[in-house]
Motif scaffolding. Structure first.
Motif, PDB file in Angstrom:
ATOM      1  N   TYR A   6      -8.235   6.246  -0.951  1.00 31.48           N
ATOM      2  CA  TYR A   6      -8.109   4.793  -1.156  1.00 31.48           C
ATOM      3  C   TYR A   6      -8.263   3.994   0.144  1.00 31.48           C
ATOM      4  CZ  TYR A   6      -6.481   6.094  -5.797  1.00 31.48           C
ATOM      5  OH  TYR A   6      -6.391   6.614  -7.051  1.00 31.48           O
ATOM      6  N   ASN A   7      -8.337   4.671   1.273  1.00 34.55           N
ATOM      7  CA  ASN A   7      -8.543   3.998   2.568  1.00 34.55           C
ATOM      8  C   ASN A   7      -7.588   2.824   2.807  1.00 34.55           C
ATOM      9  OD1 ASN A   7     -10.424   5.880   3.108  1.00 34.55           O
ATOM     10  ND2 ASN A   7     -12.094   4.460   3.545  1.00 34.55           N
ATOM     11  N   LEU A   8      -6.340   3.172   3.028  1.00 35.57           N
ATOM     12  CA  LEU A   8      -5.296   2.167   3.301  1.00 35.57           C
ATOM     13  C   LEU A   8      -4.672   2.435   4.668  1.00 35.57           C
ATOM     14  CD1 LEU A   8      -3.785   2.394  -0.280  1.00 35.57           C
ATOM     15  CD2 LEU A   8      -5.079   0.461   0.641  1.00 35.57           C
ATOM     16  N   LEU A  68       0.760   4.082  -2.847  1.00 36.90           N
ATOM     17  CA  LEU A  68       0.512   5.495  -2.512  1.00 36.90           C
ATOM     18  C   LEU A  68       1.684   6.380  -2.939  1.00 36.90           C
ATOM     19  CD1 LEU A  68      -1.144   5.192   1.015  1.00 36.90           C
ATOM     20  CD2 LEU A  68      -2.217   6.098  -1.067  1.00 36.90           C
ATOM     21  N   LYS A 114       1.219   7.057  -6.564  1.00 37.17           N
ATOM     22  CA  LYS A 114       0.099   7.995  -6.720  1.00 37.17           C
ATOM     23  C   LYS A 114       0.509   9.397  -6.268  1.00 37.17           C
ATOM     24  CE  LYS A 114      -3.359   5.895  -8.515  1.00 37.17           C
ATOM     25  NZ  LYS A 114      -3.802   6.414  -9.826  1.00 37.17           N
ATOM     26  N   HIS A 116      -1.440  -1.654  -9.953  1.00 37.48           N
ATOM     27  CA  HIS A 116      -2.540  -1.063  -9.186  1.00 37.48           C
ATOM     28  C   HIS A 116      -2.607   0.456  -9.389  1.00 37.48           C
ATOM     29  CE1 HIS A 116      -4.516  -0.775  -4.917  1.00 37.48           C
ATOM     30  NE2 HIS A 116      -5.359  -0.487  -5.871  1.00 37.48           N
ATOM     31  N   ALA A 166       0.838  -1.202   0.000  1.00 36.02           N
ATOM     32  CA  ALA A 166       0.000   0.000   0.000  1.00 36.02           C
ATOM     33  C   ALA A 166       0.874   1.253   0.000  1.00 36.02           C
ATOM     34  CB  ALA A 166      -0.922   0.002   1.225  1.00 36.02           C
ATOM     35  N   PRO A 209      -8.520  11.222  -4.759  1.00 35.92           N
ATOM     36  CA  PRO A 209      -9.350  10.092  -4.316  1.00 35.92           C
ATOM     37  C   PRO A 209      -8.861   9.552  -2.962  1.00 35.92           C
ATOM     38  CG  PRO A 209      -7.935   9.433  -6.154  1.00 35.92           C
ATOM     39  CD  PRO A 209      -7.703  10.893  -5.951  1.00 35.92           C
ATOM     40  N   MET A 228      -4.754  10.555   0.329  1.00 36.97           N
ATOM     41  CA  MET A 228      -5.178   9.362  -0.423  1.00 36.97           C
ATOM     42  C   MET A 228      -5.234   8.112   0.446  1.00 36.97           C
ATOM     43  SD  MET A 228      -3.652   9.867  -4.258  1.00 36.97           S
ATOM     44  CE  MET A 228      -2.022  10.472  -3.855  1.00 36.97           C
ATOM     45  N   SER A 229      -4.454   8.093   1.556  1.00 30.70           N
ATOM     46  CA  SER A 229      -4.512   6.927   2.460  1.00 30.70           C
ATOM     47  C   SER A 229      -5.837   6.888   3.223  1.00 30.70           C
ATOM     48  CB  SER A 229      -3.347   6.953   3.447  1.00 30.70           C
ATOM     49  OG  SER A 229      -3.575   7.887   4.487  1.00 30.70           O
TER      50      SER A 229
END
Ligand SMILES: *Cc1c(COP(=O)(O)O)cnc(C)c1O
Length: 404
Positions: free
Chosen positions: A247-249, A69, A72, A98, A65, A245, A211-212
């Motif tokens: 991404y919920n990590l 990230l 990204k 990804h 992850a 966005p 983004m996390s």
């Protein structure tokens, strides 16, 4: 005879974790952004950044992850090409896929490190690189940084397995623009799962934080060095608010309380891991059929496993060696010889572009991997070394004696 040690059991988590876990169980406060300040995840980030000597840290759900990230956060466009070594774990090219980018693989030498000539040859075709220090083997970071800096190409370090490794005395993970680490169980610090990224770049970390999954104004709970407010960080957060966005990590507090009490154990683990590795390496190198590649001169390693090449043995010999060692109780993984191995590039059939890397392939066909948890005793290390040496001797026959 002493039985071969169990190399799969982890070291116990320090007892100090128990009180923190109990407190979390009572409060139910598992989400990193519920507490107004000093949540375990935030404390971990501050401690980890300080430990490594970087300005910012972001704890997430895995190293994969963190790699995703990072790509990204660099703002790479769709189909950007990202250079990686051909010897790494399948999750690394996967993080590139990804991120809607294309992995480009370069050759790796017999010493498990990036082949700098092939790296340079492919560098002008890519927009970013991920240096995967596979099994904690550091590639030549001096050459890599010089080549990448000259072209303005950002370097992400996959330091998943390199926590505690140094290069010219500097922590691995702090040399590139971003460093990513893993807290998966087979790494130096074990939380089952987890990852963290470090950087000195406020804009990059602000993008990664949002983004996390730092939705709305949760980013306000991320601070600069030493927990201070950082004007450049706040400016970056304001700039990226609602633009990215989610991404919920995120990492949860339970992982952080398991990780934090292991940080004071790290220096001991690194010291013991290196001493154990070098002890076994010296014994294995007494065999003419085993070569444990030496570290690069600027590198101080932090190993918890050993890799070695089998010399002058064909595929049948290699498989016989592996079976002989396993029969005696030591599991040897020969990266390229086991079916569906996740570290063999030809098994990454999900890659948008397939490639052949003859040198990397030949290395993988005779490179062996044996776990050496840092808690092993000298006696246990001797049992492992004895078994490996006896298994090689069984397959190759006695070493010829000349001059008698
Ligand atoms: C373990 C590992 C990863 C993946 O880490 P996760 O936290 O499991 O995602 C990536 N790269 C290397 C070199 C690793 O050793």
């Amino acid at each position: 005879m002493t039985l071969p040690p169990n190399v799969h059991d982890a070291e116990p988590i320090p007892a100090a974790a128990k009180d923190a876990i109990d407190a979390l169980m009572k409060s139910g406060d598992l989400f990193r952004y519920t507490a107004p300040q000093d949540a375990p995840v935030a404390l971990l980030e501050a401690e980890f950044a300080e430990l490594l000597g970087s300005k910012y840290a972001l704890a997430v759900s895995s190293c994969s992850a963190a790699l995703f990230l990072s790509l990204k956060a660099l703002g790479l466009p769709r189909d950007a090409r990202v250079l990686i070594p051909g010897f790494t774990f399948a999750a690394v090219p996967s993080s590139i896929v990804h991120a809607d980018c294309i992995p480009v693989l370069c050759e790796v030498g017999q010493n498990y490190r990036i082949d700098i000539a092939d790296f340079e040859a492919k560098l002008d075709t890519v927009q970013a690189v991920i240096i995967s220090h596979m099994r904690g083997h550091t590639s030549d970071m001096d050459a890599i940084m010089e080549l990448c800096d000259a072209r303005g190409i950002p370097v992400i370090e996959d330091a998943a397995h390199s926590l505690g490794t140094t290069w010219h005395g500097r922590n691995i993970g702090t040399i590139g623009k971003v460093g990513c680490f893993s807290f998966q169980s087979y790494k130096m610090i074990n939380a089952g799962e987890g990852g963290i990224l470090i950087t000195d770049d406020a804009d990059l970390v602000a993008r990664a934080v949002i983004m996390s999954g730092a939705y709305e104004h949760n980013w306000k709970k991320h601070k600069g060095p030493h927990g201070d407010n950082s004007p450049e960080l706040e400016e970056a957060f304001a700039k990226w608010q609602n633009k990215l966005p989610l991404y919920n990590l995120r990492m949860n507090n339970l992982s952080a309380v398991v990780i934090r009490p292991q940080i004071p154990e790290l220096a001991r683990r690194v010291r013991d891991g290196l001493a154990n590795h070098d002890y076994v390496a010296n014994r294995l190198n007494t065999s003419p059929h085993i070569d444990v590649p030496a570290p690069l001169a600027p590198e101080q390693r932090a190993p918890d496993s050993i890799q070695f090449n089998l010399v002058d043995m064909d595929d049948a010999d290699i498989r016989a060696f592996s079976a002989a060692a396993e029969g005696r109780g030591v599991k040897v993984q020969v990266f390229g010889q086991s079916e569906d191995n996740a570290r063999a590039f030809w098994n990454w059939q999900f890659l948008p572009e397939q490639v052949e890397l003859p040198n990397t392939r030949s290395m993988l066909m005779s490179a062996c991997d044996v776990r050496l948890p840092v808690r092993l005793t000298r006696q246990e290390l001797d049992v492992i070394a004895d078994i490996l040496l006896a298994s090689v001797a069984e397959v190759t026959g006695p070493v010829p004696v000349y001059g008698t």
